[in-house]
Scaffold this active site. Structure first.
Site, PDB file in Angstrom:
ATOM      1  NE  ARG A  71      -0.321   1.530   3.129  1.00 34.48           N
ATOM      2  CZ  ARG A  71       0.854   2.066   3.474  1.00 34.48           C
ATOM      3  NH1 ARG A  71       2.067   1.753   3.797  1.00 34.48           N
ATOM      4  NH2 ARG A  71       0.998   3.399   4.040  1.00 34.48           N
ATOM      5  N   GLY A  72      -0.242   2.263  -0.331  1.00 37.09           N
ATOM      6  CA  GLY A  72       0.535   3.667  -0.372  1.00 37.09           C
ATOM      7  C   GLY A  72       0.969   3.692  -1.254  1.00 37.09           C
ATOM      8  CB  ALA A  73      -0.286   7.046  -3.494  1.00 30.55           C
ATOM      9  NE  ARG A  92      -6.014   1.389  -1.936  1.00 23.89           N
ATOM     10  CZ  ARG A  92      -5.777   1.782  -0.527  1.00 23.89           C
ATOM     11  NH1 ARG A  92      -4.025   1.222  -0.470  1.00 23.89           N
ATOM     12  NH2 ARG A  92      -5.892   2.363  -0.099  1.00 23.89           N
ATOM     13  CD  GLN A 146      -2.353   1.370   6.676  1.00 24.73           C
ATOM     14  OE1 GLN A 146      -2.052   0.605   7.488  1.00 24.73           O
ATOM     15  NE2 GLN A 146      -2.527   1.015   5.580  1.00 24.73           N
ATOM     16  CG  ASP A 151      -3.374   8.273  -1.024  1.00 20.75           C
ATOM     17  OD1 ASP A 151      -2.767   8.880   0.335  1.00 20.75           O
ATOM     18  OD2 ASP A 151      -3.244   6.997  -1.285  1.00 20.75           O
ATOM     19  CG  ASN A 185      -2.410  11.619   2.494  1.00 20.04           C
ATOM     20  OD1 ASN A 185      -1.828  10.966   2.516  1.00 20.04           O
ATOM     21  ND2 ASN A 185      -2.187  11.731   3.978  1.00 20.04           N
ATOM     22  CE  LYS A 186      -5.007   5.276   4.027  1.00 20.00           C
ATOM     23  NZ  LYS A 186      -5.506   4.620   4.295  1.00 20.00           N
TER      24      LYS A 186
HETATM   25  O1  MRU Z   1      -4.885   3.299   2.339  1.00 24.64           O
HETATM   26  P1  MRU Z   1      -2.932   3.539   1.623  1.00 24.64           P
HETATM   27  O2  MRU Z   1      -2.216   2.565   3.166  1.00 24.64           O
HETATM   28  O3  MRU Z   1      -3.041   2.990   0.856  1.00 24.64           O
HETATM   29  O4  MRU Z   1      -2.980   4.900   2.015  1.00 24.64           O
HETATM   30  C1  MRU Z   1      -1.126   5.378   2.563  1.00 24.64           C
HETATM   31  C2  MRU Z   1      -1.407   7.161   2.258  1.00 24.64           C
HETATM   32  O5  MRU Z   1      -2.646   7.663   2.774  1.00 24.64           O
HETATM   33  C3  MRU Z   1      -0.299   7.782   2.265  1.00 24.64           C
HETATM   34  O6  MRU Z   1      -0.100   9.310   3.081  1.00 24.64           O
HETATM   35  C4  MRU Z   1      -0.242   8.107   0.949  1.00 24.64           C
HETATM   36  O7  MRU Z   1      -0.329   7.360  -0.100  1.00 24.64           O
HETATM   37  C5  MRU Z   1       1.468   8.922   0.412  1.00 24.64           C
HETATM   38  S1  MRU Z   1       2.716   7.222   0.550  1.00 24.64           S
HETATM   39  C6  MRU Z   1       3.745   7.892   0.051  1.00 24.64           C
END
Ligand code: MRU
Length: 353
Positions: free
Chosen positions: A51-53, A93, A199, A240, A250-251
């Protein structure tokens, strides 16, 4: 203080497969999965094993490479089959821009090999590795540029996980934080995202402990009180997807932090590679917000904590309007002001489209 651990790379190409560190099991267990087909990559992305964009973008690129290997025995059908696979991968996603960006880049390479499909798979593996290497370089630049924004003795609050686990390299917001720490500029890091997927508590705390950075985890709901006490010098988060006007997805919980930061006169910074910027979207209203399964809210570590039959709203992301963002840090420079849209467009002129 913990001893500094070697760099963490949660996704790697090995031979004809992709190795990924299963992030759902961290910090308790470090389990590596070997993914040998693109369907397994989609599954790993959807179930948040990876995970993480930016990291999802890298995974998607390897997914296209795996699809090319799967179909390489039938070169005549490769183009059509790759298109089908690419469409499935890019939908895994929806909110992060990097997945679609990486898959498009891969499909451009596939198109260049239309007349010699037998060479496509090797070229696609190489392109996916290039995407990962470029993200690593971008992270290093973001870390350097972002650290310059922080004063000495700063106490920084960050949300979710934006480190090595979320990217192809040292991280975005967390890269800024670890760079500033290595420069001796940071006093403390506060980490949030203690619900629904923890997270911050599970992943960011683990990464910071591994890197020997002093970190404090606090419940998301405590951020306002902490700012009111004057304990936060800056908020630094990842992204994201960033729209053309500087609105940032973002999250979930990021918007709340941005509003609190403004109320308490705390600068709010966003750190992201240009692969996260989507100039095709005029503003954040057009960003698709992923809604995830109920069980992420109703259950904690497999135990139900919400009464049966109660409905759930599980939006994985929110949008912070650009006017709440003091600066967006990319590998190509810092776009300041809110909204930072003019600077953003300039930064994209130098990026790998
Ligand atoms: O749902 P996730 O864990 O993929 O979400 C991650 C985030 O929102 C991060 O802040 C974002 O992807 C930036 S990662 C460098």
């Amino acid at each position: 203080m913990a001893t500094e651990a070697p760099p963490l790379t949660p996704i790697r190409w090995r031979g004809r497969s992709v190795l990924v560190l299963d992030q759902t099991l961290l910090p308790g267990e470090e389990v590596w999965l070997e993914l040998t087909d693109y369907g397994a990559v989609i599954d790993a992305i959807q179930n948040m094993r990876i995970r993480g964009a930016p990291c999802i973008g890298v995974a998607g690129a390897y997914g296209v490479a795996l699809a090319a290997l799967e179909y390489s025995a039938e070169p005549g059908r490769l183009a059509r089959r790759l298109r089908t696979a690419a469409d499935q991968i890019r939908r895994a996603r929806p909110t992060g821009a990097n997945l679609d960006w990486a898959v498009r880049r891969m499909m451009n390479v596939a198109a260049e090999h239309a007349s010699r499909p037998e060479a496509a798979a090797d070229a696609l593996v190489a392109e996916a590795q290039r995407i990962q290497a470029e993200d690593q370089d971008a992270n290093a630049a973001i870390g350097r540029l972002g650290a310059e924004l922080l004063p000495t003795e700063a106490s920084v609050l960050t949300h979710c996980n934006t480190g090595s686990l979320a990217t192809g390299g040292g991280g975005t917001a967390l890269g800024v934080i670890t760079t500033a720490w290595s420069q001796g500029k940071l006093a403390r890091v506060y980490a949030t995202e203690t619900r629904p997927l923890l997270q911050g508590a599970r992943l960011t705390a683990w990464e910071l402990a591994r890197a020997g950075v002093d970190a404090t985890v606090l419940p998301d709901s405590a951020a306002g009180s902490l700012m009111r006490r004057g304990c936060v010098t800056a908020v630094v988060v990842g992204a994201d997807r960033i729209a053309a006007n500087g609105d940032v997805a973002n999250k979930i919980g990021t918007y709340t932090l941005a509003v609190l930061a403004r109320e308490h006169h705390v600068p709010f910074y966003v750190a992201a590679p240009t692969s996260t910027v989507d100039l095709d979207l005029p503003n954040g209203n057009a960003i698709p917000i992923e809604e995830r399964p109920d069980h992420e809210v109703t259950h904690v570590a497999g135990v139900r904590i919400v009464a049966e039959g109660v409905s759930v709203l599980n939006m994985a992301f929110d949008v912070t309007p650009g006017e709440y963002v003091n600066a967006i840090v990319t590998e190509n420079g810092v776009a300041r002001g809110g909204p930072a849209s003019r600077g953003l467009a300039r930064m994209m002129e130098h990026s790998h489209a």
